[in-house]
Design an enzyme around this catalytic site. Structure first.
Site, PDB file in Angstrom:
ATOM      1  N   LYS A  13       0.839  -1.222   0.000  1.00  6.71           N
ATOM      2  CA  LYS A  13       0.000   0.000   0.000  1.00  6.71           C
ATOM      3  C   LYS A  13       0.871   1.268   0.000  1.00  6.71           C
ATOM      4  CE  LYS A  13      -1.984  -1.186   3.926  1.00  6.71           C
ATOM      5  NZ  LYS A  13      -1.391  -2.524   4.164  1.00  6.71           N
ATOM      6  N   ARG A  88      -9.805   1.073   8.346  1.00  5.31           N
ATOM      7  CA  ARG A  88      -9.552  -0.365   8.226  1.00  5.31           C
ATOM      8  C   ARG A  88     -10.487  -1.183   9.106  1.00  5.31           C
ATOM      9  NH1 ARG A  88      -3.448  -1.726   8.881  1.00  5.31           N
ATOM     10  NH2 ARG A  88      -3.018   0.420   8.314  1.00  5.31           N
ATOM     11  N   ARG A 120      11.709  -6.008   4.147  1.00  8.50           N
ATOM     12  CA  ARG A 120      11.464  -4.555   4.133  1.00  8.50           C
ATOM     13  C   ARG A 120      12.475  -3.787   4.993  1.00  8.50           C
ATOM     14  NH1 ARG A 120       5.668  -2.242   5.354  1.00  8.50           N
ATOM     15  NH2 ARG A 120       5.832  -3.522   7.219  1.00  8.50           N
ATOM     16  N   ARG A 155      11.153  -2.602  10.362  1.00  8.58           N
ATOM     17  CA  ARG A 155      10.142  -2.025  11.243  1.00  8.58           C
ATOM     18  C   ARG A 155       9.959  -2.907  12.462  1.00  8.58           C
ATOM     19  NH1 ARG A 155       4.890  -0.237   7.977  1.00  8.58           N
ATOM     20  NH2 ARG A 155       3.875  -1.602   9.480  1.00  8.58           N
TER      21      ARG A 155
HETATM   22  P1  AP5 Z   1       4.825  -1.620   1.857  1.00 15.71           P
HETATM   23  O1  AP5 Z   1       4.520  -0.637   0.782  1.00 15.71           O
HETATM   24  O2  AP5 Z   1       5.596  -1.155   3.036  1.00 15.71           O
HETATM   25  O3  AP5 Z   1       3.503  -2.420   2.293  1.00 15.71           O
HETATM   26  P2  AP5 Z   1       2.214  -1.949   3.103  1.00 15.71           P
HETATM   27  O4  AP5 Z   1       1.024  -2.563   2.461  1.00 15.71           O
HETATM   28  O5  AP5 Z   1       2.228  -0.461   3.260  1.00 15.71           O
HETATM   29  O6  AP5 Z   1       2.480  -2.717   4.451  1.00 15.71           O
HETATM   30  P3  AP5 Z   1       2.400  -2.237   5.975  1.00 15.71           P
HETATM   31  O7  AP5 Z   1       3.135  -3.227   6.783  1.00 15.71           O
HETATM   32  O8  AP5 Z   1       2.818  -0.782   6.082  1.00 15.71           O
HETATM   33  O9  AP5 Z   1       0.875  -2.335   6.239  1.00 15.71           O
HETATM   34  P4  AP5 Z   1       0.192  -2.397   7.622  1.00 15.71           P
HETATM   35  O10 AP5 Z   1      -1.204  -2.114   7.257  1.00 15.71           O
HETATM   36  O11 AP5 Z   1       0.467  -3.632   8.365  1.00 15.71           O
HETATM   37  O12 AP5 Z   1       0.956  -1.251   8.461  1.00 15.71           O
HETATM   38  P5  AP5 Z   1       0.640   0.298   8.748  1.00 15.71           P
HETATM   39  O13 AP5 Z   1       1.921   1.016   8.842  1.00 15.71           O
HETATM   40  O14 AP5 Z   1      -0.398   0.804   7.840  1.00 15.71           O
HETATM   41  O15 AP5 Z   1       5.623  -2.836   1.144  1.00 15.71           O
HETATM   42  C1  AP5 Z   1       6.103  -3.921   1.912  1.00 15.71           C
HETATM   43  C2  AP5 Z   1       7.470  -4.374   1.357  1.00 15.71           C
HETATM   44  O16 AP5 Z   1       7.283  -4.982   0.077  1.00 15.71           O
HETATM   45  C3  AP5 Z   1       8.491  -3.232   1.124  1.00 15.71           C
HETATM   46  O17 AP5 Z   1       9.759  -3.743   1.442  1.00 15.71           O
HETATM   47  C4  AP5 Z   1       8.373  -2.952  -0.386  1.00 15.71           C
HETATM   48  O18 AP5 Z   1       9.597  -2.466  -0.921  1.00 15.71           O
HETATM   49  C5  AP5 Z   1       8.029  -4.321  -0.937  1.00 15.71           C
HETATM   50  N1  AP5 Z   1       7.120  -4.304  -2.084  1.00 15.71           N
HETATM   51  C6  AP5 Z   1       5.956  -3.602  -2.196  1.00 15.71           C
HETATM   52  N2  AP5 Z   1       5.334  -3.893  -3.345  1.00 15.71           N
HETATM   53  C7  AP5 Z   1       6.108  -4.807  -3.983  1.00 15.71           C
HETATM   54  C8  AP5 Z   1       6.000  -5.496  -5.237  1.00 15.71           C
HETATM   55  N3  AP5 Z   1       4.956  -5.299  -6.052  1.00 15.71           N
HETATM   56  N4  AP5 Z   1       6.968  -6.381  -5.547  1.00 15.71           N
HETATM   57  C9  AP5 Z   1       8.025  -6.595  -4.731  1.00 15.71           C
HETATM   58  N5  AP5 Z   1       8.191  -5.979  -3.537  1.00 15.71           N
HETATM   59  C10 AP5 Z   1       7.241  -5.088  -3.172  1.00 15.71           C
HETATM   60  O19 AP5 Z   1       0.013   0.177  10.208  1.00 15.71           O
HETATM   61  C11 AP5 Z   1       0.835  -0.172  11.298  1.00 15.71           C
HETATM   62  C12 AP5 Z   1       0.046  -0.326  12.567  1.00 15.71           C
HETATM   63  O20 AP5 Z   1      -0.578   0.919  12.928  1.00 15.71           O
HETATM   64  C13 AP5 Z   1      -1.111  -1.341  12.534  1.00 15.71           C
HETATM   65  O21 AP5 Z   1      -0.645  -2.640  12.752  1.00 15.71           O
HETATM   66  C14 AP5 Z   1      -1.952  -0.816  13.699  1.00 15.71           C
HETATM   67  O22 AP5 Z   1      -1.358  -1.150  14.941  1.00 15.71           O
HETATM   68  C15 AP5 Z   1      -1.855   0.684  13.536  1.00 15.71           C
HETATM   69  N6  AP5 Z   1      -2.907   1.224  12.637  1.00 15.71           N
HETATM   70  C16 AP5 Z   1      -2.718   1.551  11.329  1.00 15.71           C
HETATM   71  N7  AP5 Z   1      -3.860   1.985  10.778  1.00 15.71           N
HETATM   72  C17 AP5 Z   1      -4.791   1.948  11.760  1.00 15.71           C
HETATM   73  C18 AP5 Z   1      -6.169   2.256  11.808  1.00 15.71           C
HETATM   74  N8  AP5 Z   1      -6.834   2.669  10.721  1.00 15.71           N
HETATM   75  N9  AP5 Z   1      -6.823   2.083  12.981  1.00 15.71           N
HETATM   76  C19 AP5 Z   1      -6.174   1.636  14.079  1.00 15.71           C
HETATM   77  N10 AP5 Z   1      -4.876   1.316  14.106  1.00 15.71           N
HETATM   78  C20 AP5 Z   1      -4.176   1.469  12.955  1.00 15.71           C
HETATM   79 MG    MG Z   2       2.547   0.815   4.890  1.00 17.07          MG
END
Ligand code: AP5
Ligand code: MG
Length: 215
Positions: A13, A88, A120, A155
């Site tokens: 994402k 989400r 990552r 991370r």
């Molecule tokens: P990346 O782009 O980092 O993936 P992502 O989908 O953004 O993954 P996240 O881990 O950030 O998602 P998440 O939802 O768990 O975490 P968030 O920070 O939002 O890509 C991943 C890797 O793959 C990278 O190394 C990239 O280079 C590689 N890659 C990408 N695409 C590729 C491709 N096509 N081919 C090859 N490699 C590729 O949330 C973190 C925490 O915050 C949650 O766990 C929760 O505790 C809290 N939180 C977040 N949102 C909320 C909410 N709405 N409400 C309550 N708590 C929340």
């Molecule tokens: Mg992310």
């Protein structure tokens, strides 16, 4: 364009949101990045956020709403924005009253996603937050951000136990939101099994089509 980027942890994402942000000059708003900054605050809210996100649990719906509402009122959001990771939960979507144009749902196989998370690396500079992968998207100089020269690191929530918990919560609580938005005719699914370049191109193509329809 007001967009929501939706999908499992590690599907990409944030990576695709960066590509789309550059293409359409609209900001990427990553609630995860905002929370990782907030958890450093020595306050009740900071401690609450830290306790939740280090385990992969969700923060309170009202706190999430406040954070997003404050951010989208900033001047750079006047032509639109990409919400990366918000809403989400159905309860968050019900509370969030802003009109959005589309929810882009990225889908990929589990083994592909696990490989993405395990390799990552992210920029440790909170003003940058660039995303790399040790094999799929390595920086020019190992361990150093190409954009701002700050060190990269894995991370904290990318360890095996927390990844498992994030997936469990995604399946149970976040996935039902796809149907919620499908019923509202806002959901667009994108196959995210390809390379970063392929998925980025496909996303831009889909969004240009959407833009043409809305003019
Ligand atoms: P990346 O782009 O980092 O993936 P992502 O989908 O953004 O993954 P996240 O881990 O950030 O998602 P998440 O939802 O768990 O975490 P968030 O920070 O939002 O890509 C991943 C890797 O793959 C990278 O190394 C990239 O280079 C590689 N890659 C990408 N695409 C590729 C491709 N096509 N081919 C090859 N490699 C590729 O949330 C973190 C925490 O915050 C949650 O766990 C929760 O505790 C809290 N939180 C977040 N949102 C909320 C909410 N709405 N409400 C309550 N708590 C929340
Ligand atoms: Mg992310």
């Amino acid at each position: 364009m007001k967009l929501v980027f939706f999908g499992p942890p590690g599907v990409g994402k944030g990576t695709y949101a960066e590509i789309v942000s550059k293409e359409f000059s609209i900001p990427r708003i990553s609630i995860g990045d905002i929370l990782r900054e907030k958890k450093k605050e020595n306050s009740a809210a900071g401690r609450q956020v830290k306790a939740a996100i280090d385990k992969g649990e969700f923060i309170d719906d009202h706190l999430a709403l406040d954070i997003i509402m404050k951010r989208i009122k900033e001047p750079d959001c006047k032509n639109g924005y990409i919400l990366d990771g918000y809403p989400r939960l159905i309860s968050q979507a019900d509370l969030f009253k802003e009109k959005i144009d589309a929810v882009i749902s990225f889908e990929a196989k589990l083994d592909v996603i696990i490989d993405r998370l395990s390799g990552r690396r992210v920029c440790t500079n909170p003003k940058c937050n660039a995303i790399y992968h040790i094999r799929n998207n390595p920086p020019k100089k190992e361990g150093i951000c190409d954009l701002c020269r700050s060190p990269l690191s894995p991370r904290k929530d990318d360890n095996e136990d927390v990844i498992r918990n994030r997936f469990r919560i995604y399946e149970e609580k976040t996935k039902p939101l796809a149907d919620y938005y499908r019923k509202k005719k806002l959901l667009i699914s994108i196959d995210a099994n390809g390379t970063i370049e392929e998925v980025g191109k496909e996303t831009i193509k889909v969004l240009k089509k959407l833009n043409r329809k809305s003019v």
